[in-house]
Write an enzyme that holds these catalytic residues in place. Structure first.
Site, PDB file in Angstrom:
ATOM      1  N   LYS A 187       8.697 -76.677  17.925  1.00  0.00           N
ATOM      2  CA  LYS A 187       8.629 -76.504  16.526  1.00  0.00           C
ATOM      3  C   LYS A 187       7.449 -75.572  15.938  1.00  0.00           C
ATOM      4  O   LYS A 187       6.662 -75.138  16.236  1.00  0.00           O
ATOM      5  CB  LYS A 187       9.118 -77.270  14.966  1.00  0.00           C
ATOM      6  CG  LYS A 187       9.569 -76.060  14.366  1.00  0.00           C
ATOM      7  CD  LYS A 187       9.086 -77.641  13.419  1.00  0.00           C
ATOM      8  CE  LYS A 187       8.870 -78.464  12.949  1.00  0.00           C
ATOM      9  NZ  LYS A 187       9.055 -77.993  11.400  1.00  0.00           N
ATOM     10  N   LYS A 225       4.251 -73.954  10.476  1.00  0.00           N
ATOM     11  CA  LYS A 225       2.832 -72.858   9.567  1.00  0.00           C
ATOM     12  C   LYS A 225       1.838 -73.849   9.564  1.00  0.00           C
ATOM     13  O   LYS A 225       1.137 -72.678   9.139  1.00  0.00           O
ATOM     14  CB  LYS A 225       3.398 -72.990   8.125  1.00  0.00           C
ATOM     15  CG  LYS A 225       3.362 -74.254   7.054  1.00  0.00           C
ATOM     16  CD  LYS A 225       4.469 -73.712   5.761  1.00  0.00           C
ATOM     17  CE  LYS A 225       5.333 -73.796   5.011  1.00  0.00           C
ATOM     18  NZ  LYS A 225       5.871 -75.669   5.917  1.00  0.00           N
ATOM     19  N   LYS A 282       2.929 -86.624  12.765  1.00  0.00           N
ATOM     20  CA  LYS A 282       2.667 -86.569  12.468  1.00  0.00           C
ATOM     21  C   LYS A 282       1.640 -88.124  12.245  1.00  0.00           C
ATOM     22  O   LYS A 282       0.141 -86.855  12.327  1.00  0.00           O
ATOM     23  CB  LYS A 282       2.909 -86.247  10.810  1.00  0.00           C
ATOM     24  CG  LYS A 282       3.916 -85.164  10.777  1.00  0.00           C
ATOM     25  CD  LYS A 282       4.151 -84.206   9.040  1.00  0.00           C
ATOM     26  CE  LYS A 282       4.326 -82.606   9.340  1.00  0.00           C
ATOM     27  NZ  LYS A 282       4.334 -82.052   8.151  1.00  0.00           N
TER      28      LYS A 282
END
Ligand code: ATP
Ligand code: LTN
Length: 332
Positions: free
Chosen positions: A199, A202, A117
């Site tokens: 992956k 969303k 992240k």
């Protein structure tokens, strides 16, 4: 006299960082529903975690209520499970501060989600992103959770929660239960439809990579039809066929068919036919969830009352653990 064996406690959460995807459903929420009959369950919308990346306040508020409605639409029964919104239970933030002081900088630096992240949000590497796993440990440990049903990407975070609990218990005695992750055998990591080595997420900026649970039928079918695969034109689960493997996993979870059955079903048929079958099946599978969601969203007052009832129940349990922690540490 018959011995009463206490039920295990299952807890998990999902961030309201967008609309829940097929990956979230297959990897996590589907198993939350399964545990409802055998465990005492708590499931939450992790909105405190969501602000570790930039959020628009109006959208965050909207997505939080939608995510709450969606887990109910997926089968979480608020009479059986405690369903709640994380920020409505202040004990999560309170325990998090205490646990910050029992977590080491070195171990936090090794968290792969933090590294990923930080790379993805290089303009906002805030301290919350770094201490994210400690808040998650608080979520888990407040309720003496035994089982944490999550996708494989969250395994490391459950393990650090266990390490922190163990360390704390080593100093203060038996305060926390040591949690175990529950990772499904199939579907623990559903991949992006545009890059099957990544992956399905969303918050992906390319919406073609994911299927949202609420997406309309045509869009689901179109995205699966256009998904990235190889050029071999053989439906088989094998190395170097990430795109086909991913579609086979989705199809297998949704239909209950084994990989061998699927290979037989599409023997000699091209990818076009296979992709159509996957698209149609997924669209059918999600239809009832969409219907329940739309019904729930028509009555926001009812939904909000479910949120407050859930938060009250959660807080009652969490408060006991937090009080014990405060006493042990010397804060009360
Ligand atoms: P974000 O894009 O904001 O990182 P996300 O889609 O990864 O979100 P989370 O809210 O972080 O979703 O995850 C909720 C649950 O869904 C977790 O248990 C996580 O492991 C699981 N999960 C997320 N993505 C997948 C996936 N692609 N396959 C299987 N499980 C997944
Ligand atoms: N970090 C998790 C969401 C989450 C969670 C939890 C999962 C927050 N708190 C506690 C299990 C237990 C994620 O899926 N990204």
């Amino acid at each position: 006299m018959e011995e009463i064996i206490p039920k295990k406690i299952s807890l998990s959460g999902i961030q309201p960082t967008g609309i829940m995807t097929l990956g979230n459903y297959i990897g996590a929420v589907r198993n939350w529903v399964k545990f409802q009959d055998e465990c005492d369950c708590l499931y939450m919308i992790a909105n405190l975690h969501a602000i570790t990346v930039k959020q628009n306040p109006a959208e965050l508020r909207k997505h939080t209520l939608e995510a709450f409605a969606l887990i109910i639409a997926c089968g979480i029964d608020p009479q059986k499970s405690v369903a709640f919104i994380q920020s409505q239970v202040p004990e999560h933030s309170e325990l998090s501060w205490v646990l910050n002081c029992y977590a080491q900088f070195g171990e936090m630096s090794r968290m792969t989600q933090f590294k990923d992240k930080s790379r993805k949000h290089a303009d906002n590497i805030n301290v919350g992103l770094f201490t994210y796993p400690i808040l998650m440990a608080s979520d888990i440990l407040l309720y003496k959770s035994d089982i944490v049903p999550v996708g494989v990407d969250q395994k490391q975070h459950v393990e650090i929660a266990r390490d922190i609990a163990n360390r704390f218990n080593g100093i203060y005695g038996d305060v926390f239960t040591l949690p175990e992750p529950y990772i499904p055998k199939d579907g623990a990591k559903i991949m992006s439809l545009v890059d099957p080595t990544k992956k399905m997420s969303k918050s992906d900026e390319n919406p073609n990579g994911f299927i949202a649970i609420l997406e309309d039928r045509d869009s689901i079918i179109r995205k699966i039809k256009r998904s990235v695969t190889d050029s071999e034109a053989i439906v088989a689960y094998r190395e170097n066929k990430d795109g086909i493997n991913n579609l086979m996993t989705i199809y297998s979870v949704v239909t209950g068919k084994s990989y061998a059955d699927i290979e037989k079903e599409f023997d000699g048929k091209g990818y076009g036919e296979f992709k159509s079958a996957v698209g149609e099946t997924v669209a059918d599978y999600l239809e009832p969830v969409k219907e329940r969601f739309n019904q729930l969203m028509c009555d926001k007052a009812y939904l909000e009352s479910l949120c407050s009832q859930g938060a009250e129940k959660a807080s009652r349990i969490a408060r006991k653990t937090l009080s014990k922690v405060y006493r042990k540490v010397g804060l009360a």
